[in-house]
Design a protein around this motif. Structure first.
Motif, PDB file in Angstrom:
ATOM      1  N   UNK A 175       0.829  -1.206   0.000  1.00 18.91           N
ATOM      2  CA  UNK A 175       0.000   0.000   0.000  1.00 18.91           C
ATOM      3  C   UNK A 175       0.868   1.262   0.000  1.00 18.91           C
ATOM      4  N   UNK A 176       1.887   1.288   0.844  1.00 15.57           N
ATOM      5  CA  UNK A 176       2.769   2.457   0.923  1.00 15.57           C
ATOM      6  C   UNK A 176       3.509   2.699  -0.383  1.00 15.57           C
ATOM      7  N   UNK A 191       2.180   6.796  -6.837  1.00 19.94           N
ATOM      8  CA  UNK A 191       1.116   7.696  -7.292  1.00 19.94           C
ATOM      9  C   UNK A 191       1.439   9.149  -6.962  1.00 19.94           C
ATOM     10  N   UNK A 192       1.907   9.388  -5.758  1.00 17.56           N
ATOM     11  CA  UNK A 192       2.249  10.752  -5.342  1.00 17.56           C
ATOM     12  C   UNK A 192       3.413  11.295  -6.160  1.00 17.56           C
ATOM     13  N   UNK A 193       4.429  10.488  -6.364  1.00 21.12           N
ATOM     14  CA  UNK A 193       5.578  10.910  -7.164  1.00 21.12           C
ATOM     15  C   UNK A 193       5.158  11.214  -8.599  1.00 21.12           C
ATOM     16  N   UNK A 220       9.149  10.622 -15.660  1.00 23.57           N
ATOM     17  CA  UNK A 220       7.707  10.452 -15.803  1.00 23.57           C
ATOM     18  C   UNK A 220       7.390   9.080 -16.409  1.00 23.57           C
ATOM     19  N   UNK A 221       8.127   8.700 -17.448  1.00 25.11           N
ATOM     20  CA  UNK A 221       7.924   7.379 -18.073  1.00 25.11           C
ATOM     21  C   UNK A 221       8.215   6.261 -17.077  1.00 25.11           C
ATOM     22  N   UNK A 263       6.248   2.095 -13.467  1.00 25.77           N
ATOM     23  CA  UNK A 263       6.185   1.626 -12.093  1.00 25.77           C
ATOM     24  C   UNK A 263       4.722   1.453 -11.671  1.00 25.77           C
ATOM     25  N   UNK A 264       3.884   2.434 -12.029  1.00 23.66           N
ATOM     26  CA  UNK A 264       2.454   2.340 -11.744  1.00 23.66           C
ATOM     27  C   UNK A 264       1.832   1.125 -12.415  1.00 23.66           C
TER      28      UNK A 264
END
Length: 131
Positions: free
Chosen positions: A57-58, A64-66, A90-91, A96-97
């Motif tokens: 979760x962290x 997401x925040x980054x 950004x890519x 990562x997301x």
């Protein structure tokens, strides 16, 4: 490296021999020691489950925040001052997301929870045998 591997193998071999000796001895698996060990194992697996879920979760929140922060800072920079690094970062965050979305963390968490339930049933059985 090979010496270290050899030394580790020797220790593992010794432990394996000791366990073989123990398996030949008939043991009462419902002793107080075994019950305490099962309780401790259940507690540790429960902590493992909780920490695993918290770490996933962290990490997801961090990515997401980054990603959101990078999007916001990219919009603040002039076109002629944009850096190649920001688009690379950004890519990387987008990848990562996507990796987190594909991550089978729920299956792993369920497997850990299943192990915890199996240990719990062993504890219940130990109590019944003791009584």
């Amino acid at each position: 490296m090979w010496r270290t591997m050899y030394e580790c193998h020797q220790v593992q071999h010794f432990v394996s021999q000791q366990l073989n000796i123990l398996s030949d001895i008939k043991m009462d698996l419902s002793t107080n020691y075994h019950r305490q060990a099962a309780i401790q194992l259940e507690t540790e697996v429960s902590c493992w489950y909780n920490w695993f879920c918290e770490v996933v979760k962290s990490q997801q929140e961090y990515v997401r925040t980054l990603s959101r922060w990078i999007q916001l800072t990219d919009s603040l920079v002039d076109d002629h001052r944009k850096s190649l690094y920001s688009s690379s970062v950004r890519r990387m965050c987008e990848q990562w997301n996507l990796a987190f979305e594909r991550l089978q963390h729920k299956e792993a968490a369920e497997a850990i929870k299943s192990l915890q339930l199996a240990i719990c049933s062993i504890r219940v059985q130990q109590v019944e045998e003791h009584n």
